[in-house]
Scaffold this active site. Structure first.
Site, mmCIF file in Angstrom:
data_model
loop_
_atom_site.group_PDB
_atom_site.id
_atom_site.type_symbol
_atom_site.label_atom_id
_atom_site.label_comp_id
_atom_site.label_asym_id
_atom_site.label_seq_id
_atom_site.Cartn_x
_atom_site.Cartn_y
_atom_site.Cartn_z
ATOM 1 N N ARG A 153 0.901 -1.093 -0.102
ATOM 2 C CA ARG A 153 0.046 -0.014 -0.120
ATOM 3 C C ARG A 153 0.969 1.226 0.148
ATOM 4 O O ARG A 153 0.623 2.194 -0.637
ATOM 5 C CB ARG A 153 -0.834 -0.039 1.236
ATOM 6 C CG ARG A 153 -2.393 -0.574 1.039
ATOM 7 C CD ARG A 153 -2.842 -1.204 2.238
ATOM 8 N NE ARG A 153 -2.032 -2.333 2.791
ATOM 9 C CZ ARG A 153 -2.048 -3.460 2.363
ATOM 10 N NH1 ARG A 153 -3.011 -3.762 1.672
ATOM 11 N NH2 ARG A 153 -1.025 -4.239 2.756
ATOM 12 N N THR A 154 1.635 1.424 0.803
ATOM 13 C CA THR A 154 2.714 2.548 0.928
ATOM 14 C C THR A 154 3.313 2.779 -0.303
ATOM 15 O O THR A 154 3.156 4.155 -0.864
ATOM 16 C CB THR A 154 3.674 2.395 2.253
ATOM 17 O OG1 THR A 154 2.881 2.213 3.414
ATOM 18 C CG2 THR A 154 4.382 3.921 2.480
ATOM 19 N N LYS A 196 25.350 -4.503 -1.949
ATOM 20 C CA LYS A 196 26.907 -4.530 -2.150
ATOM 21 C C LYS A 196 27.560 -3.932 -0.659
ATOM 22 O O LYS A 196 28.591 -3.495 -0.752
ATOM 23 C CB LYS A 196 27.372 -3.912 -3.218
ATOM 24 C CG LYS A 196 26.851 -4.177 -4.570
ATOM 25 C CD LYS A 196 27.724 -3.382 -5.817
ATOM 26 C CE LYS A 196 26.738 -3.612 -6.789
ATOM 27 N NZ LYS A 196 27.233 -2.655 -8.206
ATOM 28 N N ARG A 222 11.791 3.698 2.955
ATOM 29 C CA ARG A 222 11.156 2.979 3.921
ATOM 30 C C ARG A 222 12.372 1.861 4.409
ATOM 31 O O ARG A 222 13.008 1.440 3.268
ATOM 32 C CB ARG A 222 10.205 2.156 3.563
ATOM 33 C CG ARG A 222 9.823 0.929 4.774
ATOM 34 C CD ARG A 222 8.776 -0.151 4.305
ATOM 35 N NE ARG A 222 7.335 0.772 4.553
ATOM 36 C CZ ARG A 222 6.119 0.112 4.666
ATOM 37 N NH1 ARG A 222 5.997 -1.079 4.188
ATOM 38 N NH2 ARG A 222 4.898 0.984 5.048
ATOM 39 N N HIS A 239 5.664 6.033 11.136
ATOM 40 C CA HIS A 239 4.774 5.909 9.887
ATOM 41 C C HIS A 239 4.120 7.043 9.715
ATOM 42 O O HIS A 239 2.847 6.996 9.720
ATOM 43 C CB HIS A 239 4.220 4.606 9.839
ATOM 44 C CG HIS A 239 4.050 4.090 8.698
ATOM 45 N ND1 HIS A 239 3.915 5.088 7.209
ATOM 46 C CD2 HIS A 239 3.541 2.946 7.909
ATOM 47 C CE1 HIS A 239 3.689 4.364 6.092
ATOM 48 N NE2 HIS A 239 3.394 3.186 6.763
HETATM 49 C C1 NCD Z 1 1.889 -1.044 8.066
HETATM 50 C C2 NCD Z 1 3.561 -0.796 8.039
HETATM 51 O O1 NCD Z 1 4.092 -0.998 7.291
HETATM 52 O O2 NCD Z 1 3.840 -0.542 9.268
HETATM 53 N N1 NCD Z 1 1.436 -1.280 6.753
HETATM 54 C C3 NCD Z 1 1.168 -0.062 6.163
HETATM 55 O O3 NCD Z 1 1.922 0.866 5.854
HETATM 56 N N2 NCD Z 1 0.001 0.017 5.687
HETATM 57 C C4 NCD Z 1 1.278 -1.972 8.953
HETATM 58 C C5 NCD Z 1 1.996 -3.316 9.081
HETATM 59 O O4 NCD Z 1 2.782 -3.821 8.290
HETATM 60 O O5 NCD Z 1 1.446 -4.063 10.052
#
Ligand code: NCD
Length: 327
Positions: A71-72, A103, A124, A152
């Site tokens: 999703r993100t 590497k 991320r 997040h």
């Molecule tokens: C979350 C995350 O990556 O922290 N997912 C997301 O970004 N929608 C929640 C999760 O992975 O549990």
């Protein structure tokens, strides 16, 4: 005026964002959170009207994901494309790395170079606190797409936007954050976000081993917000207006035995739905593993898929605001 008025924020409101990183929720004021939600509503209206936008034409977003994401990453990429911009991507699945991280390149060096290739970076990483390393290495805006068990912020922004849409206000409500509150970065950011508003209470419901870190709880209590900690899903189901379910974060456990012990302790099903307050909504950042039974999807206040959809306008708002591109 309502936050979801669907009109473009003023230049004065937007000026505060230009060139800024988005690292955590605590960096924002309540007014700034509202400006982001207002911009999201403005873009959602354009999306609904099938408008072709050019706000970020000629600009490039780099999406760097050193941890799994559906999703993100995809909603950020869709957001950039909907704004008329372009996307370059590094997406690393464990064991199938394609970038120079394989590497041994540091995040700092990678960001320092990618900074030269684009206008905004979404990153991320599995390492808590790495948002500061990314930010220090870049001159262009860096958006934290999740740093390990840290923060997040963009999930919390789309969560706020969802609560505004579903409930009309953030104020006056009781929030239950449920599940892995120790390792879940979404709830670390969300509690910071809602605590800026005039809310009623926060209920923290988790297995004993997975309670919200004490420093976060102390920080929220210091703002005068009432917090109740418990280990009981029924209590949360009966007493909240917004129920925010989370996944047990298996990848953050040192030993598989502890994970096995706690993984199915908090499973919401229709027996809980029957206990809900009138108008209660259920949110979840997704992916769900087993913590919400599929039967709950039929409940009208089960808003988690609508919430995921809100990721696109919310992330359009974030990208356009930090690059000064809202047209
Ligand atoms: C979350 C995350 O990556 O922290 N997912 C997301 O970004 N929608 C929640 C999760 O992975 O549990």
């Amino acid at each position: 005026m309502s936050v979801l008025q669907k009109t473009k924020p003023s230049n004065e409101q937007m000026a505060k964002f230009i060139g800024k990183d988005v690292l955590d929720i605590a960096q924002f004021t309540k007014e700034e959170l509202d400006t982001i939600c207002q911009t999201a509503a403005y873009y959602e209206e354009a999306l609904d009207a099938k408008k072709i936008l050019h706000d970020m034409e000629g600009k490039i977003m780099a999406s760097l994901f050193f941890e799994p994401s559906t999703r993100t990453r995809l909603s950020f990429e869709a957001a950039m494309l909907r704004l008329g911009g372009s996307v370059i991507t590094v997406s690393e699945a464990a064991g199938a790395q394609t970038s120079s991280a394989a590497k041994g390149e540091t995040l700092h060096d990678a960001i320092k170079v990618i900074d030269l290739y684009c206008d905004v970076i979404v990153c991320r990483s599995p390492i808590k606190g790495s948002r500061f390393e990314s930010s220090a290495a870049a001159d262009i805006p860096v958006v934290n797409g999740g740093d390990g068990a840290g923060q997040h912020p963009t999930q919390a922004l789309l969560d706020l936007y969802t609560i505004y849409k579903e409930k009309g206000s953030i104020d006056g409500l009781t929030y239950a954050l449920i599940g892995d509150l120790k390792n879940g970065r979404t709830v670390h950011s969300l509690i910071d976000a809602v605590s800026m508003y005039d809310i009623k209470k926060v209920i923290l419901a988790s297995p004993q081993e997975l309670m919200m870190p004490e420093d976060i709880v102390a920080n929220i209590r210091a703002k005068g917000i009432e917090i109740e900690e418990c280990h009981d899903l029924n209590y949360a189901a009966q007493n909240a207006d917004v129920l925010y379910m989370t996944r047990i974060q298996r990848e953050r456990f040192q030993d598989p035995e502890t994970y096995e012990k706690v993984k199915d302790l908090f499973v919401m099903d229709n027996s809980h739905v029957k206990m809900f307050r009138e108008g209660a909504i259920v949110l979840h950042p997704l992916p769900r593993v087993n913590e919400i039974a599929v039967e709950v999807d039929e409940y009208s206040g089960a808003a988690y898929f609508r919430q995921a959809g809100n990721g696109v306008p919310a992330r359009m708002a974030i990208l356009a605001l930090v690059t000064g591109s809202v047209k």
